[in-house]
Every structure is written in C-alpha cells, then in structure tokens.
Design a protein around this motif. Structure first.
Motif, PDB file in Angstrom:
ATOM      1  N   GLU A  19      56.040  41.822  -6.565  1.00 46.35           N
ATOM      2  CA  GLU A  19      56.446  42.036  -5.180  1.00 46.35           C
ATOM      3  C   GLU A  19      56.020  40.864  -4.294  1.00 46.35           C
ATOM      4  O   GLU A  19      56.766  40.437  -3.406  1.00 46.35           O
ATOM      5  N   ALA A  20      54.834  40.325  -4.541  1.00 51.05           N
ATOM      6  CA  ALA A  20      54.378  39.165  -3.775  1.00 51.05           C
ATOM      7  C   ALA A  20      55.257  37.953  -4.058  1.00 51.05           C
ATOM      8  O   ALA A  20      55.594  37.183  -3.138  1.00 51.05           O
ATOM      9  N   ASP A  51      58.609  38.490  -2.326  1.00 58.65           N
ATOM     10  CA  ASP A  51      58.469  38.314  -0.882  1.00 58.65           C
ATOM     11  C   ASP A  51      58.413  36.833  -0.510  1.00 58.65           C
ATOM     12  O   ASP A  51      59.059  36.399   0.450  1.00 58.65           O
ATOM     13  N   ARG A  52      57.671  36.064  -1.303  1.00 60.19           N
ATOM     14  CA  ARG A  52      57.565  34.635  -1.010  1.00 60.19           C
ATOM     15  C   ARG A  52      58.904  33.927  -1.182  1.00 60.19           C
ATOM     16  O   ARG A  52      59.303  33.094  -0.360  1.00 60.19           O
ATOM     17  N   ALA A  77      61.908  35.313  -1.018  1.00 62.51           N
ATOM     18  CA  ALA A  77      62.844  35.774   0.009  1.00 62.51           C
ATOM     19  C   ALA A  77      62.632  34.999   1.312  1.00 62.51           C
ATOM     20  O   ALA A  77      63.594  34.575   1.966  1.00 62.51           O
ATOM     21  N   LYS A  78      61.385  34.806   1.695  1.00 60.97           N
ATOM     22  CA  LYS A  78      61.098  34.041   2.915  1.00 60.97           C
ATOM     23  C   LYS A  78      61.506  32.576   2.758  1.00 60.97           C
ATOM     24  O   LYS A  78      62.018  31.952   3.686  1.00 60.97           O
TER      25      LYS A  78
END
Length: 227
Positions: free
Chosen positions: A144-145, A148-149, A151-152
């Motif tokens: 998930e981390a 998230d990274r 995606a940003k």
C-alpha cells in the motif's frame, strides 16, 4: 592485458577491453574482493560489494543510437535525472572511464573520457519485489505504501502532450523494430514464441487505434523500468 595496478594496457579500447577492465576487482579504487558481471540487452552492469556500475553498449536501433561517447554520456545523464525522482539516494552520479597515456584504462583519470558509467548503490536482491512476492514474505502495508508513492509520482509527473498520430506512429515503429529483432534471433524457441506475440500486438493496435488515440492525451514522463 593487466599491469600490476590493475589497469588495462590498450590503445583505442574496445568494448571487450572495457568489460575486462571493469570485471577485474583490482581495477577499482577500493580494490574490491570480487565483481559480479551482468549483461543486459543494452548494457553491462558490474556489481561490487556496495555499488553497481552500468556501462551502456555502443548499440543502435529504432529510436536510439549509443554508438558515440557523447550519446552515451547524454543517456547516462538522462538516466540519473529519471531515476533520482524515485530513488535519489541510490543513483549517485556518473564516473568517467578514461584511457591514459600508454593506453591504460582507469576511473576518472586526467585524459579525455572514452566512456561513462552510471554509479549506483547496490541493492540487496532479496528485497526485490519479485523475490518478495515469490517467497511470500510481503506485507499489505508495504504494498500500500508503494502504491501510494507511485500514485503521487504519476499524478504530478510532466505531461508529454504527444499528438495522437505521433503516438500511433511511435507504437508502430517499436513493434516493427521488435518484430525485426526477434525475428532475427538465433534461438529458434525465441522466434517461435515471440514473433506470434508481436504480430498479435500489431493486430490489436490496428483494431483499437481509436482507443490509443484517446490514450495519447494522458501520457506522462513516467518510468518504464520499475521493479
């Protein structure tokens, strides 16, 4: 030929001589205990205890030409720029490979560079995502981390603004090049398995050209080598 300092005595060093020099632990300033050598389609990678050094091959093909030193220097700079966006502490910089008077190769000497290396921190292969997944030791929180990274990163990446006809033409060129390269492969199993796949992709592109034209509006300066 190696002298006592680990340098190679040569004139107008060939790729083979560069590879031999970089494969020798004594060539490195820290006198490494061993060097692991990995060959890829476009590069040679030399792994020491703590670092990785990438040497681009003087190859050329559809959309690229690394046959001269300046082209390989520009490519090394581009690789640093691209990869430091996600791994700023891993990509350390460029190292010049020079040929000194008498024909000796060395790292960052005073002579004009005859090639360039990208220097990186060597990563523990056991922590590569493919190995983590294969061994079943991954954790949802880590994935998930990572997601998230990424995606940003993709959300803020620069848009390419490539016109639809240019995008379609680029895809067609890449498939033609892949078909030609794989069709000439010396290993029959490679040809038998890869060529039908490339032909299927070409047919898919033709049938779905409208989709790819629409997709061209969302292209970004991303990263094609995530692992």
């Amino acid at each position: 030929m190696l002298d006592g300092s680990g340098a190679v005595a040569c004139a107008n060093a060939t790729l083979g001589e560069k590879v031999r020099f970089l494969s020798d632990p004594c060539s490195y300033p820290d006198r490494e205990h061993g060097v692991e050598v990995v060959e890829t389609h476009y590069s040679w990678v030399f792994l020491t205890r703590g670092h990785a050094f990438k040497l681009k091959k003087p190859a050329h093909g559809e959309g690229f030409d690394f046959r001269n030193v300046e082209a390989r220097r520009r490519n090394a700079l581009a690789e640093l720029r691209l990869n430091r966006r996600l791994a700023p502490t891993i990509y350390l910089g460029m190292v010049a490979l020079t040929e000194e008077p008498g024909g000796r190769l060395c790292f960052g000497g005073e002579a004009e560079p005859i090639d360039w290396l990208v220097k990186m921190v060597r990563l523990d292969s056991d922590f590569m995502l493919d190995r983590q997944l294969g061994a079943g030791v991954w954790h949802y929180g880590e994935l998930e981390a990572l997601a998230d990274r990424l995606a940003k990163f993709f959300a803020h990446a620069r848009r390419l603004n490539l016109a639809p006809p240019a995008y379609i033409a680029q895809l067609q060129r890449e498939l033609r090049y892949a078909l030609g390269s794989l069709g000439r492969a010396s290993e029959p199993r490679v040809r038998c398995r890869a060529v039908p796949i490339i032909r299927t992709l070409r047919a898919f592109l033709t049938r779905n050209e409208a989709f790819f034209r629409q997709r061209s509006r969302f292209l970004i300066d991303g990263h094609g080598d995530l692992r």
